[in-house]
Design a protein around this motif. Structure first.
Motif, PDB file in Angstrom:
ATOM      1  N   LYS A   6     -17.826 -16.924   4.487  1.00 17.48           N
ATOM      2  CA  LYS A   6     -18.950 -16.075   4.906  1.00 17.48           C
ATOM      3  C   LYS A   6     -18.533 -14.997   5.910  1.00 17.48           C
ATOM      4  CE  LYS A   6     -20.382 -19.333   8.523  1.00 17.48           C
ATOM      5  NZ  LYS A   6     -21.493 -20.198   9.003  1.00 17.48           N
ATOM      6  N   ASP A   7     -17.331 -15.105   6.450  1.00 12.99           N
ATOM      7  CA  ASP A   7     -16.801 -14.092   7.365  1.00 12.99           C
ATOM      8  C   ASP A   7     -15.283 -14.090   7.209  1.00 12.99           C
ATOM      9  OD1 ASP A   7     -16.491 -12.183   9.309  1.00 12.99           O
ATOM     10  OD2 ASP A   7     -16.859 -13.549  11.005  1.00 12.99           O
ATOM     11  N   SER A   8     -14.812 -13.585   6.081  1.00 13.55           N
ATOM     12  CA  SER A   8     -13.444 -13.853   5.651  1.00 13.55           C
ATOM     13  C   SER A   8     -12.420 -12.791   6.032  1.00 13.55           C
ATOM     14  CB  SER A   8     -13.409 -14.022   4.121  1.00 13.55           C
ATOM     15  OG  SER A   8     -13.775 -12.805   3.490  1.00 13.55           O
ATOM     16  N   GLU A   9     -12.825 -11.714   6.648  1.00 11.43           N
ATOM     17  CA  GLU A   9     -11.887 -10.620   6.881  1.00 11.43           C
ATOM     18  C   GLU A   9     -10.962 -10.908   8.054  1.00 11.43           C
ATOM     19  OE1 GLU A   9     -12.739  -6.155   8.078  1.00 11.43           O
ATOM     20  OE2 GLU A   9     -13.142  -6.472   5.942  1.00 11.43           O
ATOM     21  N   VAL A  10      -9.664 -10.828   7.796  1.00  9.34           N
ATOM     22  CA  VAL A  10      -8.645 -10.949   8.839  1.00  9.34           C
ATOM     23  C   VAL A  10      -7.879  -9.627   8.882  1.00  9.34           C
ATOM     24  CG1 VAL A  10      -6.601 -12.201   9.644  1.00  9.34           C
ATOM     25  CG2 VAL A  10      -8.445 -13.438   8.482  1.00  9.34           C
TER      26      VAL A  10
ATOM     27  N   ARG B 185       0.852  -1.193   0.000  1.00  6.76           N
ATOM     28  CA  ARG B 185       0.000   0.000   0.000  1.00  6.76           C
ATOM     29  C   ARG B 185       0.885   1.239   0.000  1.00  6.76           C
ATOM     30  NH1 ARG B 185      -3.691   0.030   5.047  1.00  6.76           N
ATOM     31  NH2 ARG B 185      -4.297   2.065   4.203  1.00  6.76           N
ATOM     32  N   THR B 186       0.315   2.351  -0.462  1.00  7.46           N
ATOM     33  CA  THR B 186       1.043   3.617  -0.530  1.00  7.46           C
ATOM     34  C   THR B 186       0.803   4.431   0.737  1.00  7.46           C
ATOM     35  OG1 THR B 186       0.747   3.638  -2.933  1.00  7.46           O
ATOM     36  CG2 THR B 186       1.407   5.697  -1.899  1.00  7.46           C
ATOM     37  N   LEU B 187       1.885   4.951   1.300  1.00  6.63           N
ATOM     38  CA  LEU B 187       1.804   5.837   2.455  1.00  6.63           C
ATOM     39  C   LEU B 187       2.145   7.256   2.028  1.00  6.63           C
ATOM     40  CD1 LEU B 187       3.794   3.638   5.022  1.00  6.63           C
ATOM     41  CD2 LEU B 187       1.321   3.634   4.612  1.00  6.63           C
ATOM     42  N   ARG B 188       1.669   8.227   2.775  1.00  8.64           N
ATOM     43  CA  ARG B 188       1.892   9.628   2.413  1.00  8.64           C
ATOM     44  C   ARG B 188       3.345  10.053   2.599  1.00  8.64           C
ATOM     45  NH1 ARG B 188      -3.397  12.740   5.019  1.00  8.64           N
ATOM     46  NH2 ARG B 188      -4.979  11.729   3.683  1.00  8.64           N
ATOM     47  N   GLY B 189       4.041   9.403   3.519  1.00  2.00           N
ATOM     48  CA  GLY B 189       5.427   9.768   3.771  1.00  2.00           C
ATOM     49  C   GLY B 189       6.146   8.670   4.526  1.00  2.00           C
ATOM     50  N   SER B 190       7.392   8.927   4.895  1.00  2.81           N
ATOM     51  CA  SER B 190       8.213   7.924   5.560  1.00  2.81           C
ATOM     52  C   SER B 190       7.676   7.603   6.951  1.00  2.81           C
ATOM     53  CB  SER B 190       9.654   8.430   5.677  1.00  2.81           C
ATOM     54  OG  SER B 190      10.214   8.633   4.396  1.00  2.81           O
ATOM     55  N   VAL B 191       7.804   6.344   7.315  1.00  2.95           N
ATOM     56  CA  VAL B 191       7.378   5.857   8.630  1.00  2.95           C
ATOM     57  C   VAL B 191       8.491   4.994   9.203  1.00  2.95           C
ATOM     58  CG1 VAL B 191       5.707   4.437   9.871  1.00  2.95           C
ATOM     59  CG2 VAL B 191       4.927   5.897   8.008  1.00  2.95           C
ATOM     60  N   THR B 192       8.812   5.188  10.489  1.00  2.02           N
ATOM     61  CA  THR B 192       9.848   4.385  11.146  1.00  2.02           C
ATOM     62  C   THR B 192       9.323   3.613  12.353  1.00  2.02           C
ATOM     63  OG1 THR B 192      10.504   6.306  12.474  1.00  2.02           O
ATOM     64  CG2 THR B 192      11.704   5.934  10.403  1.00  2.02           C
ATOM     65  N   ASP B 193       8.116   3.916  12.796  1.00  2.00           N
ATOM     66  CA  ASP B 193       7.533   3.254  13.961  1.00  2.00           C
ATOM     67  C   ASP B 193       6.279   2.513  13.526  1.00  2.00           C
ATOM     68  OD1 ASP B 193       6.267   2.532  16.328  1.00  2.00           O
ATOM     69  OD2 ASP B 193       6.762   4.388  17.367  1.00  2.00           O
ATOM     70  N   PRO B 194       6.184   1.196  13.792  1.00  2.00           N
ATOM     71  CA  PRO B 194       4.994   0.454  13.358  1.00  2.00           C
ATOM     72  C   PRO B 194       3.695   0.982  13.956  1.00  2.00           C
ATOM     73  CG  PRO B 194       6.399  -0.898  14.784  1.00  2.00           C
ATOM     74  CD  PRO B 194       7.178   0.317  14.426  1.00  2.00           C
ATOM     75  N   LYS B 195       3.780   1.663  15.094  1.00  2.00           N
ATOM     76  CA  LYS B 195       2.576   2.233  15.705  1.00  2.00           C
ATOM     77  C   LYS B 195       1.970   3.334  14.828  1.00  2.00           C
ATOM     78  CE  LYS B 195       3.820   1.332  20.555  1.00  2.00           C
ATOM     79  NZ  LYS B 195       5.128   0.691  20.316  1.00  2.00           N
ATOM     80  N   GLU B 196       2.772   3.909  13.936  1.00  2.00           N
ATOM     81  CA  GLU B 196       2.277   4.967  13.054  1.00  2.00           C
ATOM     82  C   GLU B 196       1.563   4.400  11.822  1.00  2.00           C
ATOM     83  OE1 GLU B 196       5.622   7.329  12.011  1.00  2.00           O
ATOM     84  OE2 GLU B 196       6.173   7.797  14.075  1.00  2.00           O
ATOM     85  N   LEU B 197       1.647   3.092  11.626  1.00  2.00           N
ATOM     86  CA  LEU B 197       1.067   2.476  10.437  1.00  2.00           C
ATOM     87  C   LEU B 197      -0.385   2.067  10.693  1.00  2.00           C
ATOM     88  CD1 LEU B 197       4.071   0.208   9.436  1.00  2.00           C
ATOM     89  CD2 LEU B 197       3.163   2.091   8.065  1.00  2.00           C
ATOM     90  N   PRO B 198      -1.222   2.181   9.692  1.00  2.00           N
ATOM     91  CA  PRO B 198      -2.615   1.731   9.855  1.00  2.00           C
ATOM     92  C   PRO B 198      -2.710   0.212   9.833  1.00  2.00           C
ATOM     93  CG  PRO B 198      -2.240   2.440   7.595  1.00  2.00           C
ATOM     94  CD  PRO B 198      -0.972   2.754   8.349  1.00  2.00           C
ATOM     95  N   ASN B 199      -3.690  -0.325  10.573  1.00  2.00           N
ATOM     96  CA  ASN B 199      -4.019  -1.729  10.391  1.00  2.00           C
ATOM     97  C   ASN B 199      -4.582  -1.916   8.988  1.00  2.00           C
ATOM     98  OD1 ASN B 199      -3.289  -2.100  13.049  1.00  2.00           O
ATOM     99  ND2 ASN B 199      -5.380  -2.274  13.823  1.00  2.00           N
ATOM    100  N   TRP B 200      -4.572  -3.150   8.522  1.00  2.00           N
ATOM    101  CA  TRP B 200      -5.097  -3.446   7.179  1.00  2.00           C
ATOM    102  C   TRP B 200      -5.840  -4.761   7.271  1.00  2.00           C
ATOM    103  CZ3 TRP B 200      -1.585  -3.620   2.161  1.00  2.00           C
ATOM    104  CH2 TRP B 200      -2.345  -3.214   1.060  1.00  2.00           C
ATOM    105  N   ASN B 201      -6.394  -5.226   6.176  1.00  2.00           N
ATOM    106  CA  ASN B 201      -7.109  -6.499   6.200  1.00  2.00           C
ATOM    107  C   ASN B 201      -6.858  -7.274   4.915  1.00  2.00           C
ATOM    108  OD1 ASN B 201      -9.469  -6.089   4.173  1.00  2.00           O
ATOM    109  ND2 ASN B 201      -9.515  -4.233   5.442  1.00  2.00           N
ATOM    110  N   TYR B 202      -7.208  -8.553   4.934  1.00  2.00           N
ATOM    111  CA  TYR B 202      -7.102  -9.393   3.745  1.00  2.00           C
ATOM    112  C   TYR B 202      -8.162 -10.485   3.800  1.00  2.00           C
ATOM    113  CZ  TYR B 202      -4.613 -12.827   6.691  1.00  2.00           C
ATOM    114  OH  TYR B 202      -4.278 -13.724   7.668  1.00  2.00           O
ATOM    115  N   ASP B 203      -8.289 -11.206   2.705  1.00  2.00           N
ATOM    116  CA  ASP B 203      -9.272 -12.275   2.571  1.00  2.00           C
ATOM    117  C   ASP B 203      -8.712 -13.563   3.173  1.00  2.00           C
ATOM    118  OD1 ASP B 203     -11.076 -14.202   1.798  1.00  2.00           O
ATOM    119  OD2 ASP B 203     -10.554 -14.121  -0.335  1.00  2.00           O
ATOM    120  N   GLY B 204      -9.078 -13.844   4.396  1.00  2.00           N
ATOM    121  CA  GLY B 204      -8.581 -15.024   5.074  1.00  2.00           C
ATOM    122  C   GLY B 204      -9.095 -16.328   4.504  1.00  2.00           C
TER     123      GLY B 204
END
Length: 356
Positions: A66-70, A38-57
């Motif tokens: 029927k409930d595939s989001e992880v 994914r594209t971020l607006r700028g540099s990040v060095t701390d994982p706490k600054e990153l958004p959570n994300w999801n995928y098709d589990g």
């Protein structure tokens, strides 16, 4: 291909502050690494600054259709040796939408163990020796081996040089430098006893970082073998017969073991590991029974043993440790396909927290 390389090697910092973050996670088999960017607006060095994300589990064997989001929780950041610049690799673990760790998330339990005050106080250090085998893609046979045939017997291949003895060094060196670029504490490489088999070492790393670093090192290696059109195998016994298997020997010490009088602490820890031998073997990798036979520098999986400088024992203590009266020991039981989150945290839990 040269025109394509021009685009692959574009330096984004010349024209934008945006960076690419490659989110990495472990799939349903426990060994299948997955990733997406994914594209971020700028540099990040701390994982706490990153958004959570999801995928098709449901596509990774980790959730029903029927409930595939992880949900992906970013946990550790490394520099991206493939895209370079300010782009990053992000090691994640996996949760349900309600915030519960899914069953294949082994990092969650490991993090709980490593955050226990008694474990934190002991500063557990790990050195992980990851063996692996390079296979020809179309035939799944080790690189350098004649198709459908065998090379000469083991002996001349360990730490060898030469076109008739060392196969795949370009891949190995590429991986070595890529890990250093990424910020992984990779401490060395060597050719292994079976031709087409190699090893890299990660560490010394403290606590949960050992698992993060080994998983990302595995990810980088699989990306490099993808480019080289070679198949990467972590099978603990890729070739049956009179050939060495592949392990993930785990070197371990605590603050008490590294201090004066540490040898007695080491012997006490080894006794505790012996009492839980079956539990550890069950968690040390799939197919390990094909490797731990008592031959080819292994102990038999049904018998626990330890010794000084003994590579045929379950636990090996180095001569330097014996002489100094302090230091570390090596658990030689884990298979090459072990989960480092499981193995490192289990060793800490048994030796530090468990009261027999």
């Amino acid at each position: 291909m040269s025109l394509l390389s021009n685009f692959v090697n574009l330096n984004l910092s010349d024209c934008t502050e945006k960076v690419i973050a490659e989110y990495i996670w472990i799939g349903g088999s426990g060994m299948d690494l997955r990733s997406k960017a994914r594209t971020l607006r700028g540099s990040v060095t701390d994982p706490k600054e990153l958004p959570n994300w999801n995928y098709d589990g449901s596509s990774t064997g980790q959730a029903p259709g029927k409930d595939s989001e992880v949900i992906l929780y970013p946990q550790a950041i490394f520099k991206d040796p493939f895209r370079r610049g300010n782009n990053i690799l992000v090691m994640c673990d996996t949760y349900t939408p309600s915030g519960e760790a899914i069953p294949t998330n082994k990092r969650y339990n490991a993090a709980n163990i490593f955050s226990h005050p008694d474990v934190v106080a002991e500063e557990p250090w790990y050195g992980l020796e990851q063996e692996y085998t390079l296979l020809q893609k179309d035939v799944k046979w080790p690189v350098g081996w004649p198709l459908g045939g065998y090379p000469g017997p083991q002996g001349p291949y360990y730490c060898a040089i030469g076109a008739d003895k060392a196969f795949g060094r370009d891949i190995v060196d590429s991986h070595y430098k890529a890990c250093l670029y990424a910020g992984i504490n990779i401490s060395g490489i060597n050719g292994e006893v079976m031709p087409g088999q190699w090893e890299f070492q990660v560490g010394p790393s403290v606590g949960i970082s050992a698992g993060d670093e080994l998983w990302v090192a595995r990810y980088i290696l699989e990306r490099i073998t993808e480019i080289a059109d070679v198949v990467l195998s972590f099978d603990p016994k890729p070739i049956p017969g009179d050939w060495n298997g592949a392990g993930a020997h785990t070197n371990y010490s605590t603050k008490s073991m590294r201090s004066d009088g540490g040898y007695e602490v080491i012997k006490k820890a080894i006794r505790k590991l012996g009492l839980r031998h079956k539990e550890h073997i069950a968690a040390y990798g799939e197919g390990n029974e094909r490797r731990l036979t008592g031959r080819h520098e292994t102990a038999n999986m049904n018998t626990f043993s330890w010794g000084v400088a003994n590579r045929g024992a379950s636990i090996r203590v180095g001569r330097d440790t014996e002489k100094a009266g302090k230091g570390y020991f090596e658990d030689r039981r884990p298979a090459s396909n072990m989960d480092p989150y499981v193995v490192t945290s289990m060793i800490a839990e048994t030796t530090i927290l468990w009261k027999p």
